[in-house]
Design a protein around this motif. Sequence first.
Motif, short mmCIF file in Angstrom:
data_model
loop_
_atom_site.label_atom_id
_atom_site.label_comp_id
_atom_site.label_asym_id
_atom_site.label_seq_id
_atom_site.Cartn_x
_atom_site.Cartn_y
_atom_site.Cartn_z
N SER A 38 0.82 -1.20 0.00
CA SER A 38 0.00 0.00 0.00
C SER A 38 0.86 1.25 0.00
O SER A 38 1.82 1.36 0.73
CB SER A 38 -0.90 0.01 1.24
OG SER A 38 -1.54 1.25 1.36
N ALA A 39 0.47 2.21 -0.81
CA ALA A 39 1.19 3.48 -0.84
C ALA A 39 0.93 4.29 0.42
O ALA A 39 1.59 5.27 0.68
CB ALA A 39 0.77 4.30 -2.07
N PHE A 40 -0.02 3.88 1.23
CA PHE A 40 -0.38 4.61 2.43
C PHE A 40 0.17 3.98 3.69
O PHE A 40 -0.01 4.50 4.77
CB PHE A 40 -1.91 4.71 2.55
CG PHE A 40 -2.49 5.57 1.48
CD1 PHE A 40 -2.55 6.93 1.65
CD2 PHE A 40 -2.92 5.03 0.30
CE1 PHE A 40 -3.06 7.75 0.66
CE2 PHE A 40 -3.43 5.83 -0.68
CZ PHE A 40 -3.50 7.19 -0.51
N ALA A 41 0.84 2.86 3.57
CA ALA A 41 1.33 2.18 4.76
C ALA A 41 2.47 2.98 5.39
O ALA A 41 3.24 3.63 4.71
CB ALA A 41 1.82 0.78 4.40
N THR A 42 2.55 2.91 6.67
CA THR A 42 3.67 3.50 7.38
C THR A 42 4.34 2.37 8.14
O THR A 42 3.85 1.25 8.15
CB THR A 42 3.20 4.57 8.37
OG1 THR A 42 2.29 3.98 9.27
CG2 THR A 42 2.54 5.74 7.65
N THR B 17 -6.42 3.14 -2.75
CA THR B 17 -6.29 4.41 -3.44
C THR B 17 -7.18 4.43 -4.67
O THR B 17 -7.89 5.39 -4.93
CB THR B 17 -4.83 4.62 -3.89
OG1 THR B 17 -3.97 4.45 -2.79
CG2 THR B 17 -4.63 5.97 -4.53
N GLU B 18 -7.13 3.33 -5.43
CA GLU B 18 -7.89 3.26 -6.67
C GLU B 18 -9.39 3.35 -6.41
O GLU B 18 -10.11 4.06 -7.11
CB GLU B 18 -7.57 1.94 -7.42
CG GLU B 18 -6.15 1.85 -7.92
CD GLU B 18 -5.15 1.46 -6.82
OE1 GLU B 18 -5.54 0.88 -5.79
OE2 GLU B 18 -3.97 1.78 -6.99
N GLU C 31 -3.61 11.45 -6.00
CA GLU C 31 -2.83 11.31 -7.23
C GLU C 31 -1.36 11.60 -6.98
O GLU C 31 -0.48 10.95 -7.55
CB GLU C 31 -3.39 12.21 -8.33
CG GLU C 31 -4.71 11.70 -8.87
CD GLU C 31 -5.38 12.64 -9.86
OE1 GLU C 31 -5.04 13.86 -9.87
OE2 GLU C 31 -6.26 12.16 -10.60
N LYS C 32 -1.07 12.56 -6.12
CA LYS C 32 0.32 12.88 -5.78
C LYS C 32 0.97 11.68 -5.08
O LYS C 32 2.11 11.32 -5.38
CB LYS C 32 0.36 14.11 -4.88
CG LYS C 32 1.74 14.58 -4.54
CD LYS C 32 1.69 15.84 -3.70
CE LYS C 32 3.08 16.29 -3.31
NZ LYS C 32 3.04 17.46 -2.44
#
Length: 171
Positions: free
Chosen positions: A31-35, A136-137, A160-161
Amino acid sequence: MLKPLKFITLALIGSLAVGCAQQSALQRSRSAFATVARCHHVRTTAYTVSEGVGRRNALGVSLSGRHVMSAASDWSRYPLGTRFRIVGTQEEYIIDDYGTALVGTNTIDLYKPTRLAMRRWGVRHIDIDVLQWGSTEQSLRVLRPRQKHSAARRMILALEKKTASGPPRLD
């Protein structure tokens, strides 16, 4: 009396640390949102249908006040479908809504089934344990037809960023 109290305190701190354990590298890369940590400290508020927000979430489905309850957030921070548990409780939520006042904030709005429950919650700063990150999608799919609204546009730009920058690096 003092030694048992110290032991109980250490046990509680250990439990909290385990509850907010770090994700594996494989989970972070998905995931692009994972920390690095699943545990996040957030500001929370509450809302209910009698507050004039309607009975349906952003997907057009009834708000849930059952086992997994509805919550709203800025989808560029906590995307649609993100599941989390409030640390120290069994309360589990899923992000299935957003609110214009939440965009650009680290606030999650928790659905409560009654006005009394909403008032009792008030505003709290809590720790949450993210069980599963949303998509995200899917967030973009729901938001793009609503881009005439400034709140939706702001979330779309932020999503999108983040998508363009790719998933977080693991090194």
